[in-house]
Design a protein around this motif. Structure first.
Motif, mmCIF file in Angstrom:
data_model
loop_
_atom_site.group_PDB
_atom_site.id
_atom_site.type_symbol
_atom_site.label_atom_id
_atom_site.label_comp_id
_atom_site.label_asym_id
_atom_site.label_seq_id
_atom_site.Cartn_x
_atom_site.Cartn_y
_atom_site.Cartn_z
ATOM 1 N N LEU A 15 14.445 -47.410 -28.146
ATOM 2 C CA LEU A 15 14.176 -48.125 -26.902
ATOM 3 C C LEU A 15 14.578 -47.268 -25.710
ATOM 4 O O LEU A 15 13.839 -47.179 -24.720
ATOM 5 N N MET A 16 15.764 -46.666 -25.790
ATOM 6 C CA MET A 16 16.233 -45.818 -24.690
ATOM 7 C C MET A 16 15.259 -44.654 -24.469
ATOM 8 O O MET A 16 14.961 -44.303 -23.324
ATOM 9 N N GLU A 17 14.780 -44.091 -25.570
ATOM 10 C CA GLU A 17 13.813 -43.011 -25.447
ATOM 11 C C GLU A 17 12.544 -43.510 -24.767
ATOM 12 O O GLU A 17 12.003 -42.874 -23.859
ATOM 13 N N LEU A 18 12.057 -44.659 -25.252
ATOM 14 C CA LEU A 18 10.830 -45.221 -24.694
ATOM 15 C C LEU A 18 11.010 -45.571 -23.218
ATOM 16 O O LEU A 18 10.130 -45.295 -22.383
ATOM 17 N N VAL A 19 12.162 -46.191 -22.905
ATOM 18 C CA VAL A 19 12.433 -46.540 -21.502
ATOM 19 C C VAL A 19 12.512 -45.254 -20.684
ATOM 20 O O VAL A 19 11.960 -45.165 -19.569
ATOM 21 N N GLY A 20 13.182 -44.266 -21.244
ATOM 22 C CA GLY A 20 13.287 -42.995 -20.539
ATOM 23 C C GLY A 20 11.917 -42.363 -20.320
ATOM 24 O O GLY A 20 11.605 -41.883 -19.225
ATOM 25 N N GLU A 21 11.077 -42.376 -21.349
ATOM 26 C CA GLU A 21 9.740 -41.824 -21.223
ATOM 27 C C GLU A 21 8.911 -42.645 -20.229
ATOM 28 O O GLU A 21 8.157 -42.083 -19.423
ATOM 29 N N SER A 22 9.088 -43.998 -20.346
ATOM 30 C CA SER A 22 8.351 -44.866 -19.423
ATOM 31 C C SER A 22 8.745 -44.578 -17.984
ATOM 32 O O SER A 22 7.885 -44.524 -17.090
ATOM 33 N N GLU A 23 10.019 -44.417 -17.732
ATOM 34 C CA GLU A 23 10.477 -44.120 -16.371
ATOM 35 C C GLU A 23 9.905 -42.780 -15.898
ATOM 36 O O GLU A 23 9.479 -42.645 -14.753
ATOM 37 N N LYS A 24 9.945 -41.822 -16.816
ATOM 38 C CA LYS A 24 9.395 -40.519 -16.446
ATOM 39 C C LYS A 24 7.919 -40.644 -16.103
ATOM 40 O O LYS A 24 7.448 -40.088 -15.109
ATOM 41 N N MET A 25 7.199 -41.401 -16.918
ATOM 42 C CA MET A 25 5.770 -41.560 -16.682
ATOM 43 C C MET A 25 5.530 -42.316 -15.365
ATOM 44 O O MET A 25 4.642 -41.955 -14.585
ATOM 45 N N ARG A 26 6.333 -43.362 -15.133
ATOM 46 C CA ARG A 26 6.150 -44.109 -13.888
ATOM 47 C C ARG A 26 6.515 -43.244 -12.682
ATOM 48 O O ARG A 26 5.840 -43.275 -11.647
ATOM 49 N N LEU A 27 7.623 -42.499 -12.844
ATOM 50 C CA LEU A 27 7.981 -41.606 -11.731
ATOM 51 C C LEU A 27 6.864 -40.578 -11.492
ATOM 52 O O LEU A 27 6.538 -40.263 -10.342
ATOM 53 N N LYS A 28 6.346 -40.091 -12.545
ATOM 54 C CA LYS A 28 5.273 -39.110 -12.431
ATOM 55 C C LYS A 28 4.065 -39.764 -11.768
ATOM 56 O O LYS A 28 3.429 -39.177 -10.869
ATOM 57 N N LYS A 29 3.737 -40.964 -12.171
ATOM 58 C CA LYS A 29 2.618 -41.704 -11.599
ATOM 59 C C LYS A 29 2.883 -41.989 -10.130
ATOM 60 O O LYS A 29 1.981 -41.871 -9.289
ATOM 61 N N LEU A 30 4.149 -42.388 -9.852
ATOM 62 C CA LEU A 30 4.516 -42.659 -8.464
ATOM 63 C C LEU A 30 4.371 -41.378 -7.627
ATOM 64 O O LEU A 30 3.913 -41.435 -6.486
ATOM 65 N N GLU A 31 4.763 -40.298 -8.161
ATOM 66 C CA GLU A 31 4.642 -39.045 -7.420
ATOM 67 C C GLU A 31 3.152 -38.710 -7.185
ATOM 68 O O GLU A 31 2.776 -38.263 -6.107
ATOM 69 N N GLU A 32 2.380 -38.943 -8.185
ATOM 70 C CA GLU A 32 0.948 -38.673 -8.037
ATOM 71 C C GLU A 32 0.353 -39.603 -6.974
ATOM 72 O O GLU A 32 -0.439 -39.165 -6.132
ATOM 73 N N LEU A 33 0.764 -40.862 -7.040
ATOM 74 C CA LEU A 33 0.279 -41.817 -6.043
ATOM 75 C C LEU A 33 0.803 -41.428 -4.662
ATOM 76 O O LEU A 33 0.082 -41.524 -3.657
ATOM 77 N N SER A 34 2.020 -41.017 -4.630
ATOM 78 C CA SER A 34 2.606 -40.607 -3.364
ATOM 79 C C SER A 34 1.838 -39.389 -2.805
ATOM 80 O O SER A 34 1.582 -39.302 -1.620
ATOM 81 N N LYS A 35 1.500 -38.457 -3.622
ATOM 82 C CA LYS A 35 0.744 -37.299 -3.199
ATOM 83 C C LYS A 35 -0.647 -37.720 -2.748
ATOM 84 O O LYS A 35 -1.196 -37.169 -1.804
ATOM 85 N N SER A 36 -1.204 -38.631 -3.465
ATOM 86 C CA SER A 36 -2.538 -39.073 -3.083
ATOM 87 C C SER A 36 -2.496 -39.792 -1.759
ATOM 88 O O SER A 36 -3.424 -39.668 -0.960
ATOM 89 N N ILE A 37 -1.463 -40.533 -1.498
ATOM 90 C CA ILE A 37 -1.323 -41.208 -0.197
ATOM 91 C C ILE A 37 -1.141 -40.130 0.857
ATOM 92 O O ILE A 37 -1.689 -40.253 1.955
ATOM 93 N N GLU A 38 -0.416 -39.156 0.636
ATOM 94 C CA GLU A 38 -0.190 -38.103 1.617
ATOM 95 C C GLU A 38 -1.513 -37.343 1.867
ATOM 96 O O GLU A 38 -1.743 -36.890 2.977
ATOM 97 N N THR A 39 -2.211 -37.185 0.930
ATOM 98 C CA THR A 39 -3.491 -36.498 1.134
ATOM 99 C C THR A 39 -4.463 -37.378 1.868
ATOM 100 O O THR A 39 -5.338 -36.882 2.560
ATOM 101 N N ILE A 40 -4.376 -38.606 1.792
ATOM 102 C CA ILE A 40 -5.240 -39.541 2.508
ATOM 103 C C ILE A 40 -4.814 -39.527 3.985
ATOM 104 O O ILE A 40 -5.656 -39.656 4.839
ATOM 105 N N GLN A 41 -3.783 -39.345 4.324
ATOM 106 C CA GLN A 41 -3.321 -39.446 5.684
ATOM 107 C C GLN A 41 -3.601 -38.214 6.372
ATOM 108 O O GLN A 41 -3.930 -37.395 6.815
#
Length: 170
Positions: free
Chosen positions: A144-170
C-alpha cells in the motif's frame, strides 16, 4: 480299689514268670516264707507304684506350670500384637486416604492434560495463523505504501504537467 487289683494281677504275673519263686503246698496255699516274700514283693511294688505316681504328679505339675507360663506369654504377645496393629493403623489409614486422593487427582489430571495439549496445539496453530496474517498485513501495508507513493508521484507528475500546460497557455 483299682491299684490293689492291678498289684495282685502283677504279682501273679511275676510269680508265673518265675521272678518270684514260691513253693505251693499240696493244698494250694503259700508257705509262710513264700507268703512273706509275696508281701515284701507286694510292698516293694506298691512303693515303686507310689514313687511312679509321685513322679507322674510332679511332671504333671511342671507341665501345668509351663502351660500357665505359655498361656501368659501368649496373652502378652496378643496384647503386643494389638498394640502394634493400633500403631500401624492410623498411619495406614492416612496413607490409604492420601493414595486414594492421588489416584483421584491423577484421573482428573489425565483429561486436563489432554485438554492442555489440544489447546496448546490450537494456540500454536492460531499463533501461526496470526503471525502469517500479521506478516501478510505488513506486506500489504508495504505494498500500500508503495502504491500510495507511486500514486503521489504520478499525481505530482500529472500536476506538474498540468501546471506546465497552464503556464504555456498564459
Amino acid at each position: 480299689m483299682p491299684n490293689q487289683k492291678q498289684g495282685s494281677e502283677q504279682l501273679q504275673t511275676l510269680m508265673q514268670s518265675g521272678q518270684i519263686s514260691g513253693s505251693f503246698s499240696f493244698n494250694g496255699t503259700l508257705s509262710k516264707e513264700d507268703e512273706e516274700m509275696s508281701r515284701s514283693a507286694l510292698s516293694t511294688f506298691k512303693a515303686k507304684e507310689e514313687e511312679i505316681e509321685k513322679r507322674k504328679m510332679e511332671v504333671k505339675e511342671r507341665v501345668q506350670a509351663q502351660l500357665g507360663r505359655v498361656e501368659e506369654e501368649t496373652r502378652r504377645l496378643a496384647i503386643i500384637r494389638e498394640e502394634l496393629e493400633t500403631l500401624a493403623d492410623p498411619m495406614k489409614k492416612d496413607v490409604q486416604t492420601v493414595r486414594k486422593r492421588i489416584d483421584v487427582v491423577n484421573k482428573e489430571l489425565k483429561p486436563l492434560g489432554q485438554i492442555c495439549q489440544k489447546k496448546e496445539k490450537e494456540y500454536k496453530e492460531a499463533l501461526e495463523a496470526f503471525n502469517e496474517k500479521h506478516k501478510e498485513k505488513v506486506e500489504l501495508i508495504s505494498r500500500l505504501m508503495e502504491l500510495v507513493g507511486e500514486s503521489e508521484k504520478m499525481r505530482l507528475k500529472k500536476l506538474e504537467e498540468l501546471s506546465k500546460s497552464i503556464e504555456t497557455i498564459q
